[in-house]
Design a protein around this motif. Structure first.
Motif: not given
Length: 407
Positions: A74-82, A217-224, A270-281
């Motif tokens: 969590l600390e690493k995620f916060e640091q990299n996300a910031i 990576e400090g990134a988030i991954w959304l599947v939809e 087999n796979i979702t239509c959208y894989n959204n990997i968000i790394k920054s604004p």
């Protein structure tokens, strides 16, 4: 949509269970969908995976390692996300998370927020909280839109409106959206799309959940599958993501393993239509994307679960819903009968820990201990064993490790 209380009596459970058992249309709808989901999962795994059990073991290890090192991750995620330009907020409770969202809305003088699918937002009753404060939260996921129109909570953690067939949905759209009465899926989708396009045209703030968070990576991954999630996170000026702290794992490779397990388990695809990997604004030169991204790291008693050397395994859940799909109790009564944000086997395990054993004890009766849930869980959570142990806690014969509390 309506808010679920965190406490219900045995009498309330009995009443709603009898109501659902006597709803022949509900049972027909559930049986049809559950059979389809189970068949799709079985066929996909057989056709495309020659090492499914090895992959399950890898997924189990990924989640166990992440939970064992969660404070550091969590600390690493916060640091990299910031470093990436995200704004990170810590929410110890549902109220904290709700207050953060409200504050961000008020700071921008906005009274409308468009939401992608987020069970974390359901858990904290965000929509009801915002409504109380004069803010309209609009669901953009098709299933969530349907149940919002009739003021119901989700019936399933992946497919919120599976208890409604296409004819019932057509009537809902006719009554609530003044649409022509239709029953063909393509036409129903077009009605929903036309309705939501107007909302997407001018919105400023969007909200999403988080399927996976990557510490390195400090990134988030959304599947939809619908594209509404990408719209809710890309076309707005400000994106707010609510992330349960247990969603954080170490690496992109770890998350890739979990994604391979999630998709066939959830829908049999087999796979979702959208894989959204968000790394920054949005960066200089980018044509789209939000100017600000706020990530709310939600605890809400997860730290208490993590500290329990026995029940912490329930935090491995990747919210695929396959335990619900295979549960012989769930497919008879549906998710609403559990009177909790999280229904089915996983709900029976995590709800007493999130919301208090005293508040959720009756739902532990909604299990036959057939162990199908344990057999199909993609990350090998021993759900049936944990339910059995929680029943011992309920009877006062356990370790006394699960307490009765409420937020």
């Amino acid at each position: 949509m309506s808010k679920i209380s965190n406490f219900h009596s045995e009498e309330q459970y009995r009443a709603i269970i009898h109501q659902k058992l006597n709803d022949s249309q509900l049972r027909k709808n559930l049986q049809s969908v559950m059979q389809t989901l189970k068949k799709n999962r079985k066929n996909t795994i057989a056709a495309r995976y020659n090492n499914w059990e090895e992959l399950r073991e890898l997924g189990r290890r990924v989640k166990q390692n992440a939970l064992a090192n969660l404070p550091a991750l969590l600390e690493k995620f916060e640091q990299n996300a910031i470093k990436n330009g995200f704004k990170v907020h810590w929410a110890s409770s549902a109220k904290d998370a709700n207050d953060i969202v409200l504050s961000l809305m008020q700071k921008q003088s906005q009274n409308v927020i468009l939401k992608g699918k987020s069970m974390a937002s359901e858990e904290i009753h965000l929509n009801a909280y915002l409504k109380e404060n004069g803010i309209n939260a609009i669901e953009t996921d098709l299933g969530e839109l349907i149940i919002q129109l009739i003021d119901e909570p989700p019936v399933h953690i992946v497919a919120p409106a599976i208890h409604k067939n296409r004819y019932e949905i057509g009537k809902i759209f006719e009554e609530k959206l003044n649409a022509p009465l239709e029953s063909e899926p393509e036409k129903l989708n077009n009605i929903a799309r036309g309705h939501l396009r107007k909302e997407f045209k001018d919105f400023k703030i969007g909200l999403s959940g988080v399927n996976f968070a990557i510490a390195n990576e400090g990134a988030i991954w959304l599947v939809e599958n619908e594209g509404n999630g990408r719209m809710s996170t890309t076309a707005c000026d400000i994106h707010i993501a609510i992330c349960g702290i247990e969603k954080v794992v170490e690496s992109f490779e770890d998350d890739s393993i979990l994604d391979l397990l999630l998709v066939p388990s959830a829908t049999g695809a087999n796979i979702t239509c959208y894989n959204n990997i968000i790394k920054s604004p949005r960066k200089d030169g980018d044509l789209d994307g939000p100017k600000e991204v706020h990530i709310i790291l939600l605890d809400n008693n997860r730290s208490k679960i993590l500290a329990d050397k026995h029940y912490y395994r329930s935090l491995s859940c990747i919210r695929c819903g396959t335990c619900l799909n295979h549960c012989p109790v769930y497919d008879k009564i549906g998710g609403h009968a559990y009177l909790s944000t999280y229904p089915g086997p996983i709900g029976e395990v995590i709800s007493p820990q999130l919301f208090g054993l005293d508040n959720c004890a009756p739902m532990l009766n909604l299990c036959s201990l057939c162990e199908r849930c344990s057999e199909v869980c993609p990350v090998k959570i021993p759900l049936a064993s944990l339910i059995r142990d929680l029943r011992s806690e309920k009877a006062g014969e356990g370790r006394g490790g699960v307490v009765g509390y409420s937020n």
